[in-house]
Enzyme design. Structure first.
Site, PDB file in Angstrom:
ATOM      1  N   SER A 148       0.718  -1.241   0.070  1.00 32.77           N
ATOM      2  CA  SER A 148      -0.316   0.013  -0.015  1.00 32.77           C
ATOM      3  C   SER A 148       0.736   1.272  -0.107  1.00 32.77           C
ATOM      4  O   SER A 148       1.860   1.437  -1.086  1.00 32.77           O
ATOM      5  CB  SER A 148      -0.965  -0.247   1.267  1.00 32.77           C
ATOM      6  N   GLU A 242      -9.195  -4.262  -6.147  1.00 32.79           N
ATOM      7  CA  GLU A 242      -8.639  -3.335  -5.494  1.00 32.79           C
ATOM      8  C   GLU A 242      -8.950  -1.742  -6.143  1.00 32.79           C
ATOM      9  O   GLU A 242      -9.123  -1.593  -7.176  1.00 32.79           O
ATOM     10  CB  GLU A 242      -7.123  -3.148  -5.653  1.00 32.79           C
ATOM     11  N   HIS A 272      -7.465  -5.716  -1.082  1.00 33.46           N
ATOM     12  CA  HIS A 272      -6.107  -4.879  -0.851  1.00 33.46           C
ATOM     13  C   HIS A 272      -5.303  -5.732   0.165  1.00 33.46           C
ATOM     14  O   HIS A 272      -5.630  -6.179   1.328  1.00 33.46           O
ATOM     15  CB  HIS A 272      -6.755  -3.649  -0.156  1.00 33.46           C
TER      16      HIS A 272
END
Length: 303
Positions: A148, A242, A272
Site C-alpha cells: 500500500s 482493489e 487490498h
C-alpha cells in the site's frame, strides 16, 4: 485441483475473510484506527527470530527465519496510508516474507502522519537503507518490499536514495501499492464497490495528513511521476478488487516503457493486501511464496 475448484476455494476463503472483517468495522479517527489495525495483526511464528533494534533512532526489528542467507537482507516498509500500520500490524506478514525469501528482514517502524508528515517516512526509509549499506550488505543483495503506502514508499525511497548518490537495491517488491497521492485512476470509479477494505474518503483523508500542503506530484511523494530508468527488477502484485488497481497498472506500464525488468501480477478476486491474511487465504500464501522466489532470483542467493 482444477481451475474451477481453485476459483471455488478462493471464493469460499474470501467470503469467510470478508465476514471476519465485516464484524470488525473500521472506526472513525486515526488514533482509534491505529489500534484497530494493530488488533488485526497476528503473533509472529515461533520459529522466526525477533530482535528489536533502533536504526538511526528509528524503531525497527530484525526478523530471522530458520533458513537464512546472512549475505542478503530485505527492508520491509508497512502500509497504512502513512498514518496507520506498525511492527504489530505487519510483523506476521514480514516474518513470512523472511521465511520465503530465506533472508533477514529489517522491518521499519517509520514515523507516521499527521504527527510526522512528508518527508518523515521518506527520510526514515532512506536512512534505514543507508544503514544496511553501511553494515556491509552489498546493494545488489538488498531487496525492498512494502504494501500500500509502503509499496509506494519502496519506489520513492529509491528515487531519493539515487538523488543522494546511493546505489540502488537488487530487487523491489510492491504490493497493492499507492503510487499516486493525487488520487487518480479509473479504478477509483470502476472498483470502488468491489473493494471491501479501502474507501476513497479514507484515501483522501490520509493523503491530506501526509501531504500537509505539499504538491502530490513530487516524485518522492507520488513515484508514478518519477524517472525509473535504470531501476532494479520490480515485482508488482495487485488484487482484482482493489480501489488502487490503476496505480499498480500505471506503474507497471511506466516501468516497462522505461526499460525496467517489471513483473506485473493481477490476482483474481483478491482484496487490498490479501497477504496480511495468509493464514486464511491460500492465495495469500501463494503470493508470499512468489515474492520469496523473486527476491531469491534477483538478489544472488547462494545455492
Amino acid at each position: 485441483m482444477t481451475s474451477r475448484q481453485h476459483a471455488e476455494r478462493n471464493a469460499a476463503e474470501m467470503k469467510d475473510l470478508l465476514a471476519y472483517l465485516d464484524a470488525r468495522p473500521w472506526p472513525d479517527g486515526y488514533e482509534a484506527a491505529r489500534v484497530h489495525y494493530d488488533s488485526l495483526g497476528l503473533p509472529i511464528a515461533s520459529d522466526i527470530g525477533v530482535e528489536p533494534i533502533h536504526v538511526n533512532g528509528i524503531r525497527a526489528q530484525w526478523l530471522t527465519p530458520p533458513e537464512c542467507d546472512q549475505d542478503r537482507a530485505l527492508l520491509f516498509l508497512h502500509g497504512g496510508g502513512f498514518v496507520f500500520g506498525s511492527l504489530v500490524s505487519h510483523g506476521h506478514m514480514a516474518a513470512e516474507m523472511a521465511r520465503q525469501a530465506r533472508c533477514r528482514v529489517l522491518q521499519l517502524d517509520y514515523r507516521r502522519a499527521p504527527e510526522h508528515p512528508y518527508p518523515a517516512a521518506l527520510d526514515d526509509a532512506t536512512s534505514a537503507y543507508r544503514w544496511l549499506l553501511e553494515r556491509g550488505f552489498k546493494h545488489g543483495h538488498i531487496s525492498i518490499a512494502g504494501d500500500s503506502a509502503g509499496g509506494g514508499l519502496v519506489v520513492s525511497m529509491q528515487v531519493n536514495a539515487r538523488a543522494k548518490g546511493l546505489p540502488l537495491a537488487g530487487a523491489l517488491v510492491c504490493i497493492s501499492s499507492w503510487f499516486n497521492l493525487g488520487i487518480q485512476g479509473e479504478s477509483y470509479e470502476t472498483r470502488e464497490k468491489a473493494d471491501a477494505l479501502v474507501q476513497r474518503k479514507v484515501v483522501e483523508e490520509v493523503a491530506r495528513h501526509y501531504l500537509n500542503g505539499q504538491d502530490a506530484r513530487q516524485p518522492t511523494i507520488s513515484p508514478i511521476h518519477a524517472d525509473l530508468t535504470g531501476f532494479p527488477p520490480l515485482l508488482i502484485q495487485v488484487g482484482e478488487r482493489e480501489l488502487l488497481f490503476s496505480d499498480s497498472q500505471a506503474m507497471a506500464k511506466k516501468a516497462h516503457a522505461q526499460g525496467v525488468d517489471v513483473t506485473f501480477e493481477e490476482w483474481p478476486d483478491m482484496v487490498h493486501v490479501w497477504h496480511l491474511h495468509f493464514h486464511r487465504l491460500t492465495s495469500g500464501r501463494e503470493a508470499l511464496r512468489r515474492i520469496g522466489q523473486f527476491v531469491i532470483d534477483k538478489t544472488g542467493a547462494r545455492k
